[in-house]
Design an enzyme around this catalytic site. Structure first.
Site, short mmCIF file in Angstrom:
data_model
loop_
_atom_site.label_atom_id
_atom_site.label_comp_id
_atom_site.label_asym_id
_atom_site.label_seq_id
_atom_site.Cartn_x
_atom_site.Cartn_y
_atom_site.Cartn_z
N GLN A 297 1.02 -1.12 0.14
CA GLN A 297 0.00 0.16 0.10
C GLN A 297 0.96 1.09 -0.02
O GLN A 297 1.35 1.57 1.25
CB GLN A 297 -1.09 0.05 1.10
N ALA B 267 -11.71 2.21 4.98
CA ALA B 267 -11.01 1.19 4.25
C ALA B 267 -10.10 2.43 3.10
O ALA B 267 -10.08 3.28 2.92
CB ALA B 267 -11.51 0.32 3.69
N HIS B 268 -9.03 1.44 2.59
CA HIS B 268 -8.18 2.27 1.44
C HIS B 268 -8.96 2.69 0.22
O HIS B 268 -9.96 2.09 -0.18
CB HIS B 268 -7.01 1.00 1.10
N ASN B 269 -8.34 3.92 -0.14
CA ASN B 269 -8.90 4.52 -1.48
C ASN B 269 -10.30 5.01 -1.32
O ASN B 269 -10.94 5.43 -2.35
CB ASN B 269 -8.83 3.57 -2.38
#
Length: 347
Positions: free
Chosen positions: A198, A239-241
């Site tokens: 990441q 969470a990511h993005n």
């Protein structure tokens, strides 16, 4: 410091009923009122307390109707809840702020620390970090390499800002929150799961408040965004993005899966779960424990899994509770129908 009812009314644009020279120096809940305290009444379920409270001043809505006289001084305003929030902000701003850097803090020589900051014992600030003016960083907070923190931001104990992440001006990060941990990215293989690095960051814009033990994960590439004015309760997972729109608020235990875009001015109740790779529009209100598998358009008030409008949902819940009884009735009707069929055949 003490303030009179007249001074308070001028500040919050209210109207005094009673002794305009009544003075207060502290706050109290209306049911726990005491002389020298100011209380408020915004929920009429608590109206009985206004007749017996010992508080010297009580803020009430201007439309409130009382059945009998009260001994406290009233200040009538458009919204008692908003008025007390304004007073509490004033009270909080008047408290002296800590300044100075503890000798027990570790600050890398390459870090840039603004003026009038407080950095407590055992704070760790890594290489090339930038801290803006007037920040307050409580003991045991950790800020990773190349991260930046804007002016007037307060970071509580054991909060962690990972490397390269950006936090804006006038933010509050509560104890134990984590900004920039790896997103949950793994590629399944025959031998297990390979970690997907990441390499992105998290960007927290201005005037954001993030609750205790809440996590905002860094993106796989690019940035996870929490836009200006967002308020996240304790134990929220971003969470990511993801991209959380401006002035959106989320209650405890909300979970937002990866690559989801949430609009502006949304409100999510406790334990709302939102699937990944979808879009939630602006001004979407989701009731507690709603599960969202797909995108939602602007200006909707929904609840349930999958979400539906409030009135149909509560009607459905009323029917759901009767399902065992309805199932028995259905079986009884089937038996009667079979008996009638058999009788008709016999004739």
């Amino acid at each position: 410091m003490e303030f009179t009812a007249k001074q308070i009314a001028e500040f919050i644009q209210g109207k005094v009923e009673g002794n305009e020279n009544a003075s207060v120096h502290t706050f109290a809940k209306i049911e726990e009122g005491k002389p020298g305290a100011i209380s408020f009444l915004s929920n009429e379920k608590y109206i009985n307390y206004i007749y017996e409270t010992e508080s010297s001043i009580v803020l009430v809505d201007e439309k409130l109707t009382l059945e009998k006289e009260v001994k406290c001084t009233l200040i009538r305003v458009k919204s008692a809840y908003e008025a007390v929030a304004k007073l509490l902000q004033l009270y909080d701003s008047m408290k002296p702020k800590k300044k100075g850097i503890s000798t027990l803090a570790f600050i890398d020589p390459s870090a840039k620390i603004g003026e009038d900051c407080y950095i407590g014992p055992f704070v760790a600030i890594a290489a090339n970090v930038t801290i803006g003016d007037g920040c307050v960083i409580h003991p045991h907070a950790t800020i990773g390499e190349n991260a930046s923190v804007g002016e007037g931001t307060e970071i509580y104990s054991n909060a962690v800002i990972y490397h390269d992440c950006k936090v804006g001006n006038n933010c509050i990060l509560h104890a134990g929150c984590v900004i920039g941990a790896d997103g949950f990215g793994f590629a399944p293989t025959a031998n297990g799961y390979d970690k997907i690095p990441q390499i992105g960051i998290v960007t927290i814009e201005d005037n954001v408040e993030i609750g205790a033990n809440t996590c905002v994960d860094r993106s796989t590439m690019g940035s996870t965004y929490v836009r200006k004015g967002v308020k996240l309760d304790n134990l929220v997972q971003i969470a990511h993005n993801t991209d959380i729109g401006a002035n959106t608020v989320m209650s405890s235990q909300v979970g937002i899966a990866g690559s989801t875009k949430v609009g502006e001015w949304c409100m999510f109740g406790g334990q709302v779960g939102i699937a990944g790779h979808i879009k939630i529009g602006n001004k979407v209100m989701l009731g507690a424990q709603s599960g969202v598998p797909g995108s939602i358009k602007d200006n909707q008030e929904l609840i349930g899994t999958p979400p539906m409008e409030m009135k149909p949902y509560f009607r459905s819940q009323a029917i759901f509770r009767r399902l065992p009884e309805m199932y028995k009735e259905l079986n009884d009707l089937r038996k009667e129908l079979e008996e009638l069929k058999a009788k008709n055949k016999g004739e």
